[in-house]
Design a protein around this motif. Structure first.
Motif, mmCIF file in Angstrom:
data_model
loop_
_atom_site.group_PDB
_atom_site.id
_atom_site.type_symbol
_atom_site.label_atom_id
_atom_site.label_comp_id
_atom_site.label_asym_id
_atom_site.label_seq_id
_atom_site.Cartn_x
_atom_site.Cartn_y
_atom_site.Cartn_z
ATOM 1 N N GLY A 113 -7.265 15.605 20.360
ATOM 2 C CA GLY A 113 -8.045 15.790 19.138
ATOM 3 C C GLY A 113 -9.213 16.734 19.345
ATOM 4 N N VAL A 114 -9.902 16.602 20.466
ATOM 5 C CA VAL A 114 -11.036 17.488 20.762
ATOM 6 C C VAL A 114 -10.561 18.928 20.888
ATOM 7 C CG1 VAL A 114 -12.814 18.071 22.459
ATOM 8 C CG2 VAL A 114 -12.378 15.668 21.878
ATOM 9 N N LEU A 115 -9.480 19.124 21.614
ATOM 10 C CA LEU A 115 -8.963 20.479 21.826
ATOM 11 C C LEU A 115 -8.486 21.111 20.523
ATOM 12 C CD1 LEU A 115 -6.943 19.923 25.131
ATOM 13 C CD2 LEU A 115 -9.110 21.146 24.871
ATOM 14 N N ALA A 116 -7.873 20.310 19.662
ATOM 15 C CA ALA A 116 -7.392 20.830 18.383
ATOM 16 C C ALA A 116 -8.547 21.270 17.481
ATOM 17 C CB ALA A 116 -6.541 19.779 17.664
ATOM 18 N N LEU A 117 -9.713 20.705 17.709
ATOM 19 C CA LEU A 117 -10.890 21.098 16.924
ATOM 20 C C LEU A 117 -11.430 22.452 17.350
ATOM 21 C CD1 LEU A 117 -12.946 17.777 16.666
ATOM 22 C CD2 LEU A 117 -11.845 19.000 14.781
ATOM 23 N N ILE A 118 -11.328 22.785 18.629
ATOM 24 C CA ILE A 118 -12.011 23.984 19.133
ATOM 25 C C ILE A 118 -11.069 25.117 19.528
ATOM 26 C CG2 ILE A 118 -13.976 22.629 19.937
ATOM 27 C CD1 ILE A 118 -12.914 22.774 22.757
ATOM 28 N N LEU A 119 -9.740 24.867 19.527
ATOM 29 C CA LEU A 119 -8.784 25.896 19.940
ATOM 30 C C LEU A 119 -7.638 25.997 18.933
ATOM 31 C CD1 LEU A 119 -8.395 25.027 23.748
ATOM 32 C CD2 LEU A 119 -9.633 26.997 22.806
ATOM 33 N N PRO A 120 -6.969 27.151 18.866
ATOM 34 C CA PRO A 120 -5.722 27.247 18.097
ATOM 35 C C PRO A 120 -4.697 26.257 18.651
ATOM 36 C CG PRO A 120 -6.534 29.417 18.683
ATOM 37 C CD PRO A 120 -7.371 28.442 19.450
ATOM 38 N N SER A 158 -1.484 26.370 19.631
ATOM 39 C CA SER A 158 -0.705 26.704 20.834
ATOM 40 C C SER A 158 -1.566 26.628 22.088
ATOM 41 C CB SER A 158 -0.083 28.091 20.705
ATOM 42 O OG SER A 158 -1.079 29.088 20.554
ATOM 43 N N ALA A 159 -2.799 27.127 22.000
ATOM 44 C CA ALA A 159 -3.706 27.076 23.148
ATOM 45 C C ALA A 159 -4.108 25.638 23.455
ATOM 46 C CB ALA A 159 -4.946 27.922 22.876
ATOM 47 N N ALA A 160 -4.353 24.840 22.406
ATOM 48 C CA ALA A 160 -4.712 23.436 22.608
ATOM 49 C C ALA A 160 -3.598 22.694 23.338
ATOM 50 C CB ALA A 160 -5.000 22.765 21.266
ATOM 51 N N MET A 161 -2.351 23.005 22.979
ATOM 52 C CA MET A 161 -1.216 22.359 23.631
ATOM 53 C C MET A 161 -1.150 22.717 25.115
ATOM 54 S SD MET A 161 0.564 20.464 21.534
ATOM 55 C CE MET A 161 1.032 20.238 19.816
ATOM 56 N N VAL A 162 -1.366 23.985 25.435
ATOM 57 C CA VAL A 162 -1.289 24.418 26.838
ATOM 58 C C VAL A 162 -2.440 23.822 27.653
ATOM 59 C CG1 VAL A 162 -1.403 26.400 28.400
ATOM 60 C CG2 VAL A 162 -0.063 26.542 26.297
ATOM 61 N N VAL A 203 3.694 13.503 33.504
ATOM 62 C CA VAL A 203 3.689 14.766 34.257
ATOM 63 C C VAL A 203 4.886 15.611 33.833
ATOM 64 C CG1 VAL A 203 4.007 15.787 36.539
ATOM 65 C CG2 VAL A 203 2.399 13.903 36.236
ATOM 66 N N ILE A 204 6.037 14.960 33.702
ATOM 67 C CA ILE A 204 7.251 15.669 33.283
ATOM 68 C C ILE A 204 7.121 16.162 31.853
ATOM 69 C CG2 ILE A 204 9.727 15.416 32.854
ATOM 70 C CD1 ILE A 204 9.706 13.221 35.071
ATOM 71 N N ALA A 205 6.672 15.294 30.954
ATOM 72 C CA ALA A 205 6.573 15.658 29.542
ATOM 73 C C ALA A 205 5.586 16.801 29.321
ATOM 74 C CB ALA A 205 6.156 14.435 28.723
ATOM 75 N N HIS A 206 4.462 16.778 30.025
ATOM 76 C CA HIS A 206 3.470 17.838 29.856
ATOM 77 C C HIS A 206 3.937 19.152 30.470
ATOM 78 C CE1 HIS A 206 0.480 15.467 27.843
ATOM 79 N NE2 HIS A 206 0.484 14.559 28.807
ATOM 80 N N THR A 207 4.757 19.075 31.501
ATOM 81 C CA THR A 207 5.329 20.298 32.069
ATOM 82 C C THR A 207 6.216 21.001 31.041
ATOM 83 O OG1 THR A 207 5.289 19.387 34.314
ATOM 84 C CG2 THR A 207 6.776 21.238 33.911
ATOM 85 N N VAL A 208 7.027 20.214 30.328
ATOM 86 C CA VAL A 208 7.877 20.779 29.280
ATOM 87 C C VAL A 208 7.017 21.374 28.169
ATOM 88 C CG1 VAL A 208 9.619 20.263 27.524
ATOM 89 C CG2 VAL A 208 9.783 19.203 29.795
ATOM 90 N N LYS A 209 5.947 20.682 27.810
ATOM 91 C CA LYS A 209 5.072 21.167 26.733
ATOM 92 C C LYS A 209 4.407 22.483 27.112
ATOM 93 C CE LYS A 209 1.119 19.098 25.984
ATOM 94 N NZ LYS A 209 0.216 18.000 25.628
ATOM 95 N N ILE A 210 3.921 22.582 28.333
ATOM 96 C CA ILE A 210 3.297 23.830 28.795
ATOM 97 C C ILE A 210 4.304 24.976 28.727
ATOM 98 C CG2 ILE A 210 2.297 25.029 30.780
ATOM 99 C CD1 ILE A 210 1.214 22.248 31.674
ATOM 100 N N GLY A 211 5.511 24.712 29.205
ATOM 101 C CA GLY A 211 6.541 25.737 29.187
ATOM 102 C C GLY A 211 6.892 26.188 27.779
ATOM 103 N N TYR A 212 6.803 25.263 26.824
ATOM 104 C CA TYR A 212 7.163 25.584 25.441
ATOM 105 C C TYR A 212 6.109 26.447 24.758
ATOM 106 C CZ TYR A 212 8.944 24.866 20.703
ATOM 107 O OH TYR A 212 9.450 25.063 19.434
ATOM 108 N N TYR A 213 4.832 26.177 25.029
ATOM 109 C CA TYR A 213 3.762 26.844 24.283
ATOM 110 C C TYR A 213 3.075 27.987 25.024
ATOM 111 C CZ TYR A 213 3.850 23.262 20.624
ATOM 112 O OH TYR A 213 4.233 22.452 19.583
ATOM 113 N N ILE A 214 3.343 28.154 26.302
ATOM 114 C CA ILE A 214 2.564 29.115 27.077
ATOM 115 C C ILE A 214 2.734 30.547 26.584
ATOM 116 C CG2 ILE A 214 4.368 29.316 28.837
ATOM 117 C CD1 ILE A 214 0.579 29.481 29.452
ATOM 118 N N LEU A 215 3.950 30.961 26.258
ATOM 119 C CA LEU A 215 4.158 32.344 25.816
ATOM 120 C C LEU A 215 3.522 32.617 24.449
ATOM 121 C CD1 LEU A 215 7.800 33.110 27.036
ATOM 122 C CD2 LEU A 215 5.615 33.782 28.071
ATOM 123 N N PRO A 216 3.673 31.729 23.451
ATOM 124 C CA PRO A 216 2.971 31.955 22.176
ATOM 125 C C PRO A 216 1.451 31.985 22.329
ATOM 126 C CG PRO A 216 4.718 30.360 21.873
ATOM 127 C CD PRO A 216 4.622 30.587 23.344
#
Length: 245
Positions: free
Chosen positions: A30-37, A39-43, A167-180
């Motif tokens: 929630g904090v990150l979504a307030l201060i970042l776009p 895709s960036a908040a997800m990464v 750890v596994i789930a966040h690795t997938v999330k990083i991989g999904y959003y890093i390029l955008p």
């Protein structure tokens, strides 16, 4: 100033995660979504939670249920394969609403849901749906918890194994959003990681010590009420954003 807020949030949420598991990640998203776009908040959230959950799993490594984790991985990889063909990125209003509604899963009466992550079929399903929700909303702890309420493990085994699955789930999330996120130039400068990573590890270590002082009943009750309160705030935030207030 946003970086200072981020670093304070990293320590606080790592501490909360060290005690209650999913609650810290929900607050940080929630904090990150307030201060970042988005895709960036997800990464950024993925990187911080990767470190926080990874360190928590290391601290409690003797409690990790490795067989369950291996089966969970199969489901998680299946979700990652499906997500390769989809483009998903919520706007902030709906992100907050889904974040806020997700904790409601822990209140589903157990007579209607009989999921146990220690059962192989359920562990595969857990990996698939938890990873999918984690990519869509950034947080999947409450859904993950639904799969652990029927287990016979104590709080340390639950926290340790959930940390490893995340750890596994966040690795997938990083991989999904890093390029955008890179394409949009939305990621903050990387030097903050030099401070954020040790802060996350310190908060997690202190939280793990508090966890040892709690009973299983206290752990489950406090977790429910904390994530529910945070969820209510997020839903209100999302609705107000949609209404233009």
């Amino acid at each position: 100033m946003p970086i200072l807020i981020l670093l304070i949030s990293v320590f606080a949420t790592a501490f909360i995660s060290g005690v209650f598991g999913m609650a810290g990640g929900l607050i940080l998203m929630g904090v990150l979504a307030l201060i970042l776009p988005v895709s960036a908040a997800m990464v950024v959230h993925g990187v911080i939670q990767f470190v926080s959950n990874g360190w928590r799993a290391v601290l409690l490594v003797k409690w990790v249920m490795w067989r369950l984790l291996a089966i969970y991985l199969a489901g998680s990889l299946s979700a990652g394969a499906v997500l390769r063909f989809l483009t998903l990125e919520l706007d902030k209003a709906w992100l907050f609403i889904i974040l806020g509604l997700t904790p409601g899963l822990i209140w589903v009466p157990r007579k209607y849901v009989h999921l146990d992550a220690e059962r192989p079929a359920h562990a595969v399903l857990c990996g698939f749906v938890v990873t999918g929700l984690n990519v869509i909303s950034g947080v999947s702890g409450p859904l993950l918890d639904v799969f652990f309420t029927e287990t016979r493990a104590d709080r340390r085994a639950i926290v340790a194994t959930k940390a490893a699955t995340q750890v596994i789930a966040h690795t997938v999330k990083i991989g999904y959003y890093i390029l955008p996120a890179i394409a949009a130039g939305a990621l903050p400068q990387t030097h903050w990681l030099l401070i954020a990573i040790p802060l996350s590890m310190l908060g997690t270590t202190l939280g793990a010590r508090v966890l040892d002082l709690m009973s299983d009943v206290q752990f489950r009750n406090w977790t429910k009420w904390i994530v529910t309160g945070v969820g209510a705030i997020y839903v209100i935030r999302g609705v107000l954003t949609l209404s233009g207030s």
